[in-house]
Design an enzyme around this catalytic site. Structure first.
Site, PDB file in Angstrom:
ATOM      1  N   PHE A 118       0.810  -1.224   0.000  1.00 59.47           N
ATOM      2  CA  PHE A 118       0.000   0.000   0.000  1.00 59.47           C
ATOM      3  C   PHE A 118       0.841   1.269   0.000  1.00 59.47           C
ATOM      4  CE2 PHE A 118       0.885  -0.052   4.582  1.00 59.47           C
ATOM      5  CZ  PHE A 118       1.054   1.303   4.843  1.00 59.47           C
ATOM      6  N   LYS A 142      -1.339  -7.135  -9.264  1.00 58.77           N
ATOM      7  CA  LYS A 142      -2.307  -7.225  -8.154  1.00 58.77           C
ATOM      8  C   LYS A 142      -1.860  -6.179  -7.134  1.00 58.77           C
ATOM      9  CE  LYS A 142      -3.090  -8.418  -4.420  1.00 58.77           C
ATOM     10  NZ  LYS A 142      -3.426  -7.409  -3.380  1.00 58.77           N
ATOM     11  N   CYS A 155       9.517   1.857   3.253  1.00 62.22           N
ATOM     12  CA  CYS A 155      10.396   0.729   3.589  1.00 62.22           C
ATOM     13  C   CYS A 155      11.834   1.204   3.754  1.00 62.22           C
ATOM     14  CB  CYS A 155      10.329  -0.328   2.511  1.00 62.22           C
ATOM     15  SG  CYS A 155      10.971   0.267   0.968  1.00 62.22           S
ATOM     16  N   GLU A 186       9.082  -4.054  13.100  1.00 69.70           N
ATOM     17  CA  GLU A 186       8.952  -2.964  12.125  1.00 69.70           C
ATOM     18  C   GLU A 186       7.671  -2.204  12.493  1.00 69.70           C
ATOM     19  OE1 GLU A 186       7.813  -3.929   8.057  1.00 69.70           O
ATOM     20  OE2 GLU A 186       8.950  -2.232   7.308  1.00 69.70           O
TER      21      GLU A 186
END
Ligand code: NAD
Length: 495
Positions: free
Chosen positions: A149, A173, A281, A380
């Site tokens: 996302f 996808k 990230c 995380e």
């Protein structure tokens, strides 16, 4: 309520599974769309369309492929504002971050425009007398891309343009949380004139991912997302004989040495930790402050945090928007409490800020005296929480990075060239920044971490991407002795 479906064979195709997922505007908390979640049969239809397109597409000339890729690039450039608007509406990131994401997407499309160069192969003349050996790179077939996302426009462009430039067809996808930007980009791709089926998009969840990973006509899968799902996607895809590259989560460290420029380090820590609400990230989530730099650095970061404006991403005054969902916001907030209970110092508590609407907002937080045993360090967090771990020495900071299970990015801030050069070698991570907090490589290098940040052999985009999306074919050709040629080449004869 906007209904969001699939794009297959160049057409919008309504979902038939009956399963849906809500899409929100995270700045207001309102549901703005209802996304169809594909069944296995709907995934099969998308793969069949891409498979049907493959034979023709893989034989389209380099010249034509290049022309189409340039046209696509120009359409994305012309529509950057609209892509950015959709990013803000469903992801929540502020407009400048959204435009930055589109710029990174374009960078990758531009790399793919150079496909003539990337697909050159190699040639050895006279490997033996009269024998030439040469290698060409051929496409694989249908490739699947499964994306997260947090960069819904950029990450699909890490994959699809290079895969398609190499002659593959592609089924995307995207994340079910913010599908509108990738759908719009696929529409632009269609508008550029690519044949139907070269790029299809199915919306979905685990059902769609599982079907892509087991489908016999899908030859390779590129995945970006969290570590547990990356591990699962890699294991499942490879067990079905596919080539898989699966990029996972991260915990990126920024080492600040005592000689660093504190102002630069503090500016960098703030933008790298809180930009896009920390949902990157490559976000910095740990500052490893070495020696006496810790006190002034924490103070400099704290001062800057007070000036950050948190609000709706469409408001040009906002520096940081909301988080992606209410549940994620609450999970992130939980780490502030657990860190305090486990002995960290909460220098700035993001939970203290009150927001007067139902958006998924959380203020920025700074935790000091964090240790490697605390949950805030071990997990995380993927939100606007920055931890400071105090290290006595450079060696201790390097060991901290080495002991961490992730290895996406690592950065060092110092004025000492020797220390920086040593860090390049010592940092146990795939991407290293020197006085650069977020060392995301440009499109003509490749992106990928080490350890639990990457499952597979090749990193993503750039030259590694071309390698992933092609397989070599090597020709060994023996040519007749020209003296025996039936055509008169003008050689002297023995007569
Ligand atoms: P996620 O792992 O929840 O989802 C990623 C994709 O996997 C989505 O398309 C989702 O639909 C699918 N998925 C989710 N659960 C699944 C399941 N059980 N089985 C099969 N498929 C499933 O990740 P996210 O929350 O969308 O994104 C955030 C994560 O992505 C963070 O961990 C972040 O670090 C990571 N990320 C990594 C990189 C990188 O380059 N290493 C880049 C961006 C994001």
């Amino acid at each position: 309520m906007r209904e969001i479906h699939h794009l297959i064979g160049g057409q919008a195709v309504a979902g038939t599974s009956g399963r849906t997922s809500p899409v929100f505007n995270p700045a207001s908390g309102e549901q703005t769309g209802r996304l169809s979640l594909a069944s296995a049969e709907e995934v099969d239809a998308a793969v069949a369309s891409s498979q049907a397109a493959f034979e023709e597409w893989s034989n389209v000339s380099i010249a034509r492929r290049t022309t189409l890729m340039f046209a696509f690039r120009n359409l994305v450039v012309d529509n950057a504002e609209e892509v950015a608007r959709r990013l803000t509406a469903e992801h929540g990131k502020v407009h400048s971050d959204a435009l930055g994401e589109v710029a990174r997407a374009i960078d990758n499309i531009e790399f793919a425009c150079g496909l003539a160069e990337h697909l050159k192969g190699s040639h050895n003349e006279a490997a033996s007398t009269g024998i030439d050996v040469y290698t060409v790179r051929r496409p694989l077939g249908v490739v699947a891309g499964i994306t997260p996302f947090n960069f819904p426009a950029m990450v699909p462009m890490w994959m699809a343009p290079n895969a398609i430039a190499c002659g593959n067809t592609f089924v995307l996808k995207p994340s079910e949380r913010d599908p509108s930007a990738p759908m719009f980009i696929v529409e632009l791709f269609q508008e550029a004139g690519f044949p139907p089926g070269v790029l299809n998009l199915v919306n979905g969840d685990k059902v769609a991912v599982d079907r892509l990973l087991e489908h016999p006509d899908v030859k390779a899968a590129s995945f970006v997302g969290s570590t547990p799902i990356a591990r699962y996607v890699y294991a499942t895809g490879t067990s079905h004989g596919k080539r898989v590259q699966a990029l996972g989560g991260a915990k990126n460290h920024m080492v600040v040495l005592p000689d660093a420029d504190i102002e630069l380090a503090a500016d960098s820590a703030v933008s790298a930790a809180y930009g896009s609400a920390g949902e990157r990230c490559m976000a910095i989530s740990v500052v490893a402050a070495v020696g006496e730099v810790a006190d002034p650095l924490v103070e400099a970061i704290k001062l800057r945090m007070e000036k950050l404006v948190i609000g709706d991403g469409t408001d040009s005054a906002s520096d940081m928007g909301p988080l992606i969902t209410r549940e994620h916001r609450d999970r992130v907030a939980g780490y502030i409490g657990s860190a305090a209970e486990q002995g960290a110092t909460v220098v700035v508590d993001g939970r203290d800020i009150r927001f007067d609407n139902d958006g998924f907002f959380l203020g920025v937080s700074l935790l000091d005296n964090v240790t490697a045993e605390m949950d805030a360090y071990r997990d995380e967090i993927f939100g606007p929480v920055l931890s400071v771990v105090r290290c006595e020495t450079y060696a201790e900071a390097v060991q901290l990075i080495a002991d961490n299970p992730w290895g996406n990015g690592a950065a060092i801030f110092t004025r000492d060239g020797g220390a920086a050069r040593q860090f390049q070698e010592d940092a146990d991570a795939g991407m290293v920044g020197i006085n650069v907090p977020i060392p995301v490589p440009v499109g003509y290098h490749s992106f990928g971490g080490w350890k639990d940040s990457l499952f597979g052999d090749t990193t993503m985009y750039g030259p590694e991407g071309i390698r992933f999306y092609t397989r070599p074919k090597v020709m060994t050709a023996r040519w007749p002795d020209p003296a025996t040629s039936t055509v008169d080449l003008g050689f002297p004869t023995n007569e």
